[in-house]
Scaffold this active site. Structure first.
Site, PDB file in Angstrom:
ATOM      1  N   ARG A 136       0.846  -1.189   0.000  1.00 24.47           N
ATOM      2  CA  ARG A 136       0.000   0.000   0.000  1.00 24.47           C
ATOM      3  C   ARG A 136       0.882   1.239   0.000  1.00 24.47           C
ATOM      4  O   ARG A 136       1.882   1.307   0.711  1.00 24.47           O
ATOM      5  CB  ARG A 136      -0.929   0.023   1.228  1.00 24.47           C
ATOM      6  CG  ARG A 136      -2.059  -0.997   1.177  1.00 24.47           C
ATOM      7  CD  ARG A 136      -3.078  -0.660   0.093  1.00 24.47           C
ATOM      8  NE  ARG A 136      -4.168  -1.614   0.018  1.00 24.47           N
ATOM      9  CZ  ARG A 136      -4.193  -2.682  -0.767  1.00 24.47           C
ATOM     10  NH1 ARG A 136      -3.150  -2.941  -1.552  1.00 24.47           N
ATOM     11  NH2 ARG A 136      -5.230  -3.489  -0.777  1.00 24.47           N
ATOM     12  N   ASP A 177       5.015  -0.255  -6.760  1.00 27.71           N
ATOM     13  CA  ASP A 177       3.802  -0.614  -7.497  1.00 27.71           C
ATOM     14  C   ASP A 177       2.604   0.131  -6.941  1.00 27.71           C
ATOM     15  O   ASP A 177       1.512   0.032  -7.481  1.00 27.71           O
ATOM     16  CB  ASP A 177       3.565  -2.128  -7.415  1.00 27.71           C
ATOM     17  CG  ASP A 177       2.388  -2.577  -8.276  1.00 27.71           C
ATOM     18  OD1 ASP A 177       2.361  -2.208  -9.470  1.00 27.71           O
ATOM     19  OD2 ASP A 177       1.489  -3.270  -7.756  1.00 27.71           O
ATOM     20  N   GLU A 189      -2.384   7.635  -5.113  1.00 22.60           N
ATOM     21  CA  GLU A 189      -2.686   7.012  -6.407  1.00 22.60           C
ATOM     22  C   GLU A 189      -4.159   7.086  -6.796  1.00 22.60           C
ATOM     23  O   GLU A 189      -4.501   6.947  -7.971  1.00 22.60           O
ATOM     24  CB  GLU A 189      -2.256   5.545  -6.396  1.00 22.60           C
ATOM     25  CG  GLU A 189      -3.081   4.638  -5.503  1.00 22.60           C
ATOM     26  CD  GLU A 189      -2.577   3.193  -5.537  1.00 22.60           C
ATOM     27  OE1 GLU A 189      -3.402   2.300  -5.799  1.00 22.60           O
ATOM     28  OE2 GLU A 189      -1.382   2.958  -5.316  1.00 22.60           O
ATOM     29  N   HIS A 222       0.021  -0.308  -9.746  1.00 22.53           N
ATOM     30  CA  HIS A 222      -0.732  -1.209  -8.870  1.00 22.53           C
ATOM     31  C   HIS A 222      -1.147  -2.484  -9.620  1.00 22.53           C
ATOM     32  O   HIS A 222      -2.311  -2.872  -9.624  1.00 22.53           O
ATOM     33  CB  HIS A 222      -1.971  -0.504  -8.313  1.00 22.53           C
ATOM     34  CG  HIS A 222      -2.424  -1.044  -6.997  1.00 22.53           C
ATOM     35  ND1 HIS A 222      -2.843  -0.254  -5.963  1.00 22.53           N
ATOM     36  CD2 HIS A 222      -2.533  -2.317  -6.541  1.00 22.53           C
ATOM     37  CE1 HIS A 222      -3.203  -1.008  -4.926  1.00 22.53           C
ATOM     38  NE2 HIS A 222      -3.004  -2.271  -5.265  1.00 22.53           N
ATOM     39  N   ALA A 231       0.643  -5.572  -9.290  1.00 25.06           N
ATOM     40  CA  ALA A 231       1.265  -6.783  -8.739  1.00 25.06           C
ATOM     41  C   ALA A 231       0.294  -7.957  -8.675  1.00 25.06           C
ATOM     42  O   ALA A 231       0.669  -9.102  -8.924  1.00 25.06           O
ATOM     43  CB  ALA A 231       1.846  -6.494  -7.356  1.00 25.06           C
TER      44      ALA A 231
END
Length: 330
Positions: free
Chosen positions: A233, A257, A262, A294, A296
């Site tokens: 996060r 990531d 975001e 984001h 992953a």
């Protein structure tokens, strides 16, 4: 029943439709759930949301006024949901408590090796037919020390890969994972982990106690040539403090990531717009930083499990059942 799903990618849509086939109709939207888009859900008893949805109090009240009784979030994280307001409104909220830990662990390693071996820089050079090796030197992972913050299922999967590399294993968590101990992991205080690790990876949830876990003090403890990876996060890292360290020329590489601001940016196309986030704009300019959007979790295996669990959550709601995925029962 027809279910309304927000924030559905083109890859995800056929999987969702296939999973609900023969049970319920599902209407997929590529827009994210927000105060502006929430009125679209009027008349839908069940709404499915993505991790970047805004499910604060105002949005929940709009949904409840339109007849929504259940929120089925397609993610593990739920810090974007006002659970107390959902409880007050009598809404059921569910999440996906677990899915393939290998998807995230393997991607975290992808980021680590990408910055270590300068893969992005090398790829950009060869596209211009520049085949020099200057500035591309990396390091062996074998024999070096990895610090794993959070040793649950994902942290354990990451640790198993690190063990395969032949690394020294340090861990930090509220409880020790016996599987990681069996691999040779030594649990230490987080200050020792930051100071002693060549590679640090984050796999803890975003809670009040973990917000800015990697702050200026923690970054100051890290080795100048360390690698930092975050696939958990964004709020775990104080990004302004990280940028300050990068400007000072520290760290071999940083792989991110996730990003703490975001929401409203990741999963969207901003390529033709002016960049309003100065911190993000600066972050992506550093040659030793790789930022991804984001992704992953984004494997066919993991997304399939997320969707299957979402279907099960909706089925449980309609049958009046609870499960480990139920955050707020009606």
């Amino acid at each position: 029943m027809e279910i309304l799903a927000f924030g559905v990618t083109a890859d995800e849509e056929p999987l969702l439709e296939r999973a609900f086939e023969g049970r319920h109709e599902v209407r997929c939207l590529d827009v994210f759930l927000s105060e502006d888009t929430a009125p679209i859900a009027a008349g839908y008893e069940v709404v499915s949301s993505s991790v970047n949805a805004d499910l604060g109090g105002r949005v929940l009240r709009i949904l409840a006024a339109g007849g929504t009784k259940m929120i089925a979030q397609r993610s593990t994280g739920f810090n974007n949901i006002d659970l107390e307001e959902a409880r007050r409104l009598g809404m059921t909220v569910s999440r996906v408590s677990s899915y393939s830990p290998y998807s995230v662990a393997e991607f975290a390693w992808t980021l680590a090796m990408a910055v270590n071996r300068r893969i992005v820089r090398a790829s950009n050079r060869t596209r211009d037919f520049d085949f020099r090796l200057n500035g591309l030197m990396g390091r062996d992972m074998h024999g070096r020390t990895v610090g794993v913050l959070g040793t649950g299922k994902i942290g354990e999967a990451f640790t198993r890969i690190a063990h395969g590399f032949g690394m020294k294993l340090l861990g930090w968590d509220v409880a020790q994972n016996p599987a990681c101990v069996d691999l040779g992991m030594k649990y230490v205080e987080k200050e020792e982990l930051f100071a002693s690790s060549d590679l640090i990876t984050l796999h803890v949830p975003l809670l009040e106690s973990t917000h800015h876990l990697v702050d200026s003090a923690a970054l100051g403890l890290m080795r100048d040539d360390a690698i930092l990876v975050n696939s958990s996060r964004g709020g775990l890292i104080d990004t302004d403090a990280l940028v300050a360290e990068l400007r000072a020329g520290r760290f071999t590489g940083v792989g991110l990531d996730v990003y703490e601001a975001e929401a409203g940016v990741f999963f969207t196309d901003k390529s033709l717009e002016a960049v309003e986030d100065d911190t993000l704009a600066r972050l992506v300019t550093f040659p030793n930083v790789v930022v991804t959007s984001h992704q992953a979790y984004y494997t066919a295996d993991a997304v399939g499990q997320i969707i299957d669990t979402t279907v099960a959550n909706v089925t449980d709601f309609l049958a009046g059942r609870r499960s480990e995925n139920t955050l707020v029962p009606s």
